[in-house]
Design a protein around this motif. Structure first.
Motif, PDB file in Angstrom:
ATOM      1  N   ALA A  13       0.853  -1.191   0.000  1.00  0.00           N
ATOM      2  CA  ALA A  13       0.000   0.000   0.000  1.00  0.00           C
ATOM      3  C   ALA A  13       0.892   1.246   0.000  1.00  0.00           C
ATOM      4  CB  ALA A  13      -0.883  -0.003   1.249  1.00  0.00           C
ATOM      5  N   ILE A  14       0.335   2.338  -0.474  1.00  0.00           N
ATOM      6  CA  ILE A  14       1.080   3.596  -0.514  1.00  0.00           C
ATOM      7  C   ILE A  14       1.053   4.237   0.875  1.00  0.00           C
ATOM      8  CG2 ILE A  14       1.189   5.908  -1.532  1.00  0.00           C
ATOM      9  CD1 ILE A  14      -0.208   4.646  -4.034  1.00  0.00           C
ATOM     10  N   GLN A  15       2.240   4.483   1.406  1.00  0.00           N
ATOM     11  CA  GLN A  15       2.369   5.162   2.695  1.00  0.00           C
ATOM     12  C   GLN A  15       2.330   6.667   2.431  1.00  0.00           C
ATOM     13  OE1 GLN A  15       2.626   3.216   5.568  1.00  0.00           O
ATOM     14  NE2 GLN A  15       2.202   1.654   4.027  1.00  0.00           N
ATOM     15  N   ARG A  16       1.982   7.444   3.430  1.00  0.00           N
ATOM     16  CA  ARG A  16       1.998   8.893   3.225  1.00  0.00           C
ATOM     17  C   ARG A  16       2.505   9.606   4.464  1.00  0.00           C
ATOM     18  NH1 ARG A  16      -2.238   9.224   5.972  1.00  0.00           N
ATOM     19  NH2 ARG A  16      -4.254   8.389   5.669  1.00  0.00           N
ATOM     20  N   ARG A  17       3.204  10.693   4.204  1.00  0.00           N
ATOM     21  CA  ARG A  17       3.712  11.562   5.253  1.00  0.00           C
ATOM     22  C   ARG A  17       3.671  12.991   4.748  1.00  0.00           C
ATOM     23  NH1 ARG A  17       3.333   7.436   7.524  1.00  0.00           N
ATOM     24  NH2 ARG A  17       4.606   6.536   9.151  1.00  0.00           N
ATOM     25  N   LYS A  18       3.715  13.912   5.682  1.00  0.00           N
ATOM     26  CA  LYS A  18       3.704  15.330   5.310  1.00  0.00           C
ATOM     27  C   LYS A  18       5.114  15.809   4.979  1.00  0.00           C
ATOM     28  CE  LYS A  18      -0.392  17.320   7.128  1.00  0.00           C
ATOM     29  NZ  LYS A  18      -0.997  18.323   6.325  1.00  0.00           N
ATOM     30  N   CYS A  19       5.181  16.690   4.005  1.00  0.00           N
ATOM     31  CA  CYS A  19       6.438  17.353   3.677  1.00  0.00           C
ATOM     32  C   CYS A  19       6.871  18.172   4.894  1.00  0.00           C
ATOM     33  CB  CYS A  19       6.247  18.316   2.505  1.00  0.00           C
ATOM     34  SG  CYS A  19       5.727  17.548   0.973  1.00  0.00           S
ATOM     35  N   GLY A  20       8.168  18.208   5.128  1.00  0.00           N
ATOM     36  CA  GLY A  20       8.704  19.102   6.145  1.00  0.00           C
ATOM     37  C   GLY A  20       8.640  18.627   7.582  1.00  0.00           C
ATOM     38  N   GLU A  21       7.990  17.501   7.846  1.00  0.00           N
ATOM     39  CA  GLU A  21       7.961  16.999   9.223  1.00  0.00           C
ATOM     40  C   GLU A  21       9.312  16.380   9.556  1.00  0.00           C
ATOM     41  OE1 GLU A  21       4.737  14.207   9.639  1.00  0.00           O
ATOM     42  OE2 GLU A  21       3.299  15.799  10.067  1.00  0.00           O
ATOM     43  N   PRO A  22       9.865  16.661  10.735  1.00  0.00           N
ATOM     44  CA  PRO A  22      11.143  16.053  11.108  1.00  0.00           C
ATOM     45  C   PRO A  22      11.065  14.522  11.032  1.00  0.00           C
ATOM     46  CG  PRO A  22      10.539  17.767  12.671  1.00  0.00           C
ATOM     47  CD  PRO A  22       9.354  17.559  11.761  1.00  0.00           C
ATOM     48  N   LYS A  23      12.126  13.911  10.525  1.00  0.00           N
ATOM     49  CA  LYS A  23      12.226  12.450  10.404  1.00  0.00           C
ATOM     50  C   LYS A  23      11.068  11.836   9.619  1.00  0.00           C
ATOM     51  CE  LYS A  23      14.869  11.951  14.665  1.00  0.00           C
ATOM     52  NZ  LYS A  23      15.052  11.210  15.891  1.00  0.00           N
ATOM     53  N   ASN A  24      10.498  12.577   8.662  1.00  0.00           N
ATOM     54  CA  ASN A  24       9.341  12.069   7.926  1.00  0.00           C
ATOM     55  C   ASN A  24       9.649  10.796   7.123  1.00  0.00           C
ATOM     56  OD1 ASN A  24      10.815  13.560   6.038  1.00  0.00           O
ATOM     57  ND2 ASN A  24       9.098  14.841   5.403  1.00  0.00           N
ATOM     58  N   LEU A  25      10.850  10.678   6.577  1.00  0.00           N
ATOM     59  CA  LEU A  25      11.194   9.459   5.844  1.00  0.00           C
ATOM     60  C   LEU A  25      11.470   8.294   6.797  1.00  0.00           C
ATOM     61  CD1 LEU A  25      11.706   7.973   3.219  1.00  0.00           C
ATOM     62  CD2 LEU A  25      14.021   8.903   3.203  1.00  0.00           C
ATOM     63  N   ALA A  26      12.253   8.528   7.825  1.00  0.00           N
ATOM     64  CA  ALA A  26      12.582   7.464   8.788  1.00  0.00           C
ATOM     65  C   ALA A  26      11.323   6.906   9.450  1.00  0.00           C
ATOM     66  CB  ALA A  26      13.551   7.986   9.840  1.00  0.00           C
ATOM     67  N   SER A  27      10.324   7.752   9.692  1.00  0.00           N
ATOM     68  CA  SER A  27       9.106   7.281  10.347  1.00  0.00           C
ATOM     69  C   SER A  27       8.350   6.287   9.466  1.00  0.00           C
ATOM     70  CB  SER A  27       8.208   8.452  10.733  1.00  0.00           C
ATOM     71  OG  SER A  27       7.619   9.042   9.587  1.00  0.00           O
ATOM     72  N   VAL A  28       8.445   6.424   8.139  1.00  0.00           N
ATOM     73  CA  VAL A  28       7.802   5.464   7.244  1.00  0.00           C
ATOM     74  C   VAL A  28       8.629   4.184   7.168  1.00  0.00           C
ATOM     75  CG1 VAL A  28       7.035   5.011   4.887  1.00  0.00           C
ATOM     76  CG2 VAL A  28       6.834   7.295   5.801  1.00  0.00           C
ATOM     77  N   LEU A  29       9.939   4.343   7.039  1.00  0.00           N
ATOM     78  CA  LEU A  29      10.821   3.191   6.839  1.00  0.00           C
ATOM     79  C   LEU A  29      10.905   2.292   8.067  1.00  0.00           C
ATOM     80  CD1 LEU A  29      13.709   4.939   4.896  1.00  0.00           C
ATOM     81  CD2 LEU A  29      11.749   3.690   3.963  1.00  0.00           C
ATOM     82  N   SER A  30      10.732   2.868   9.234  1.00  0.00           N
ATOM     83  CA  SER A  30      10.848   2.072  10.467  1.00  0.00           C
ATOM     84  C   SER A  30       9.529   1.420  10.852  1.00  0.00           C
ATOM     85  CB  SER A  30      11.321   2.951  11.620  1.00  0.00           C
ATOM     86  OG  SER A  30      10.342   3.924  11.925  1.00  0.00           O
ATOM     87  N   GLY A  31       8.453   1.819  10.186  1.00  0.00           N
ATOM     88  CA  GLY A  31       7.208   1.366  10.706  1.00  0.00           C
ATOM     89  C   GLY A  31       6.361   0.523   9.898  1.00  0.00           C
TER      90      GLY A  31
END
Length: 171
Positions: free
Chosen positions: A153-171
């Motif tokens: 499934a497509i994950q989503r996060r907001k631009c500019g949030e601290p650690k936005n990429l790591a939060s997707v990759l770790s979870g």
């Protein structure tokens, strides 16, 4: 051949000027904080232009490995600071997944042997600036990308949030 050598082989499959140190752009900031430093980031806009490929693609693809877990992560990254339509996002991420599949097929035999021993995980991600209307959100929650036998499934996060990429990759 280890993970580091595999990442080097993946790098060799693309134009040097299309290798990137970041995943930000289009008014959207993606933080690489807590993402392992041994990684390859490809600017797909650049790579597709160089190869004269006109199909849809997302903005970046990130590869990194975890030797202790014998895994390779393939993150497909699309940046949208404004409004968007889910089918277009899905098509762009799918175009990148197809590109990665083609890159894997062209790797030398030694690299392919290493690849076959790894658990490969594809993570399609949309980084967005604005809120998402209910209809697009529902469509996004149902959308999937095909990558080998996976349909993540497509994950989503907001631009500019601290650690936005790591939060997707770790979870």
């Amino acid at each position: 051949m280890g993970l580091k050598e595999l990442l080097t082989e993946i790098e060799k499959q693309v134009n040097d000027e299309c290798l990137s140190r970041s995943c930000s752009g289009d008014g959207c900031r993606v933080y690489l904080t807590d993402v392992p430093p041994n990684r390859v980031i490809i600017n797909l806009e650049c790579e597709f232009e160089r190869r004269r490929i006109t199909t849809k693609r997302c903005d970046y693809v990130l590869f990194y490995g975890n030797a202790s877990q014998s895994s390779l992560i393939v993150a497909l990254i699309e940046l949208k600071s404004g409004t968007f339509k889910t089918p277009a996002i899905t098509d762009q991420l799918q175009g990148a997944a197809d590109f990665v599949t083609a890159v894997f097929e062209k790797l030398p035999e030694k690299a392919n042997k290493t690849l076959s021993k790894l658990k490969i995980t594809c993570i399609p991600i949309l980084f967005h600036g604005k809120g998402i209307d209910r209809f697009q959100l529902r469509e996004l929650e149902r959308a999937k990308v095909r990558f080998f036998s996976q349909k993540p499934a497509i994950q989503r996060r907001k631009c500019g949030e601290p650690k936005n990429l790591a939060s997707v990759l770790s979870g």
